[in-house]
Motif scaffolding. Structure first.
Motif, PDB file in Angstrom:
ATOM      1  N   ILE A 138       0.853  -1.187   0.000  1.00 49.52           N
ATOM      2  CA  ILE A 138       0.000   0.000   0.000  1.00 49.52           C
ATOM      3  C   ILE A 138       0.893   1.242   0.000  1.00 49.52           C
ATOM      4  O   ILE A 138       1.777   1.376   0.851  1.00 49.52           O
ATOM      5  CB  ILE A 138      -0.923   0.034   1.230  1.00 49.52           C
ATOM      6  N   THR A 139       0.666   2.146  -0.955  1.00 53.75           N
ATOM      7  CA  THR A 139       1.442   3.378  -1.029  1.00 53.75           C
ATOM      8  C   THR A 139       0.598   4.571  -0.589  1.00 53.75           C
ATOM      9  O   THR A 139      -0.636   4.527  -0.622  1.00 53.75           O
ATOM     10  CB  THR A 139       1.957   3.618  -2.457  1.00 53.75           C
ATOM     11  N   ASN A 140       1.283   5.652  -0.183  1.00 49.58           N
ATOM     12  CA  ASN A 140       0.582   6.883   0.209  1.00 49.58           C
ATOM     13  C   ASN A 140       0.387   7.791  -1.000  1.00 49.58           C
ATOM     14  O   ASN A 140       0.679   7.411  -2.149  1.00 49.58           O
ATOM     15  CB  ASN A 140       1.340   7.594   1.328  1.00 49.58           C
ATOM     16  N   LEU A 147       2.565   0.788   3.885  1.00 49.72           N
ATOM     17  CA  LEU A 147       2.417  -0.430   4.681  1.00 49.72           C
ATOM     18  C   LEU A 147       2.337  -1.638   3.771  1.00 49.72           C
ATOM     19  O   LEU A 147       2.090  -1.521   2.574  1.00 49.72           O
ATOM     20  CB  LEU A 147       1.195  -0.351   5.603  1.00 49.72           C
ATOM     21  N   VAL A 148       2.576  -2.805   4.358  1.00 42.17           N
ATOM     22  CA  VAL A 148       2.483  -4.068   3.626  1.00 42.17           C
ATOM     23  C   VAL A 148       1.549  -4.998   4.381  1.00 42.17           C
ATOM     24  O   VAL A 148       1.689  -5.186   5.591  1.00 42.17           O
ATOM     25  CB  VAL A 148       3.866  -4.736   3.473  1.00 42.17           C
ATOM     26  N   LYS A 149       0.579  -5.567   3.660  1.00 36.92           N
ATOM     27  CA  LYS A 149      -0.341  -6.531   4.242  1.00 36.92           C
ATOM     28  C   LYS A 149       0.054  -7.934   3.781  1.00 36.92           C
ATOM     29  O   LYS A 149       0.153  -8.195   2.583  1.00 36.92           O
ATOM     30  CB  LYS A 149      -1.781  -6.237   3.832  1.00 36.92           C
TER      31      LYS A 149
END
Length: 202
Positions: A138-140, A147-149
């Motif tokens: 996930i990028t801003n 973050l990484v899920k």
């Protein structure tokens, strides 16, 4: 798959009954506050062992239900501080009234002890061993990794059953390493804080 929680006992619920096999049991649900979060831990124990003796789990859980003091009963300042060790986390999946698949986290505990002396530190910590099922980065707004899920396939430890549990990596120093080195199918042992934010409605 282990969870350890130390916090303030906020609420306790319990139920005694007879299960489908005709065995007496005691179940309980404890709400434990850790920092800004609250965790619900469920306990279950049959009264008798196969030998016909009172189960140690049942005896221990009876003490928790009868003797431990929750904030609901005596106020936050006088509530017991408790330790829950070697609990397990699983994912409860169900279909709601409109046909949507829903997920909720469930923590199953075995033993709960009361903190009696020494320094007390609130914590909620997990350790998981599983196989990477999927990874989502996930990028801003600036295009930077935020973050990484990671979804892990975790063995429940009985009846050849598995769970898929999601772990979220937010630590900036770890993000690039995780994104570059963690791949689908890799066996991964991970640990971190168990997060469950509490919201108060005015």
């Amino acid at each position: 798959n282990t969870v350890n929680i130390s916090g303030i006992l906020i609420q306790k619920e319990h139920k005694q009954g007879v299960n489908a096999n005709g065995k007496e049991y005691l179940s309980a649900k404890l709400t434990v506050r850790v920092g800004e979060g609250e965790h619900k831990v469920e306990f279950y124990a049959n009264k008798l062992t196969k030998d016909g003796n009172i189960s140690k789990l049942y005896d221990s859980l009876t003490t928790v239900v009868n003797d431990y003091k929750s904030a609901e009963e005596v106020g936050i300042d006088n509530a017991d501080r408790v330790h829950i060790s070697n609990a397990e986390v699983s994912i409860n999946r169900y279909v709601d009234d409109v046909g949507q698949l829903r997920e909720s986290r469930k923590i199953n505990g075995k033993f709960c002890s009361r903190h009696t002396s020494g320094e007390f530190t609130e914590k909620a910590y997990f350790e998981l061993l599983g196989v990477v099922y999927s990874i989502q980065q996930i990028t801003n707004e600036d295009g930077e990794l935020d973050l990484v899920k990671i979804k892990l396939i975790v063995d429940k430890g009985y009846n050849n059953q598995i769970d898929i549990i999601e772990v979220v990596v937010r630590e900036k120093d770890a993000l690039d390493y995780v994104a570059e080195n963690f791949t689908k199918g890799r066996v991964l042992k991970t640990s971190g804080d168990l997060v469950n934010k509490r919201e108060e409605v005015a």
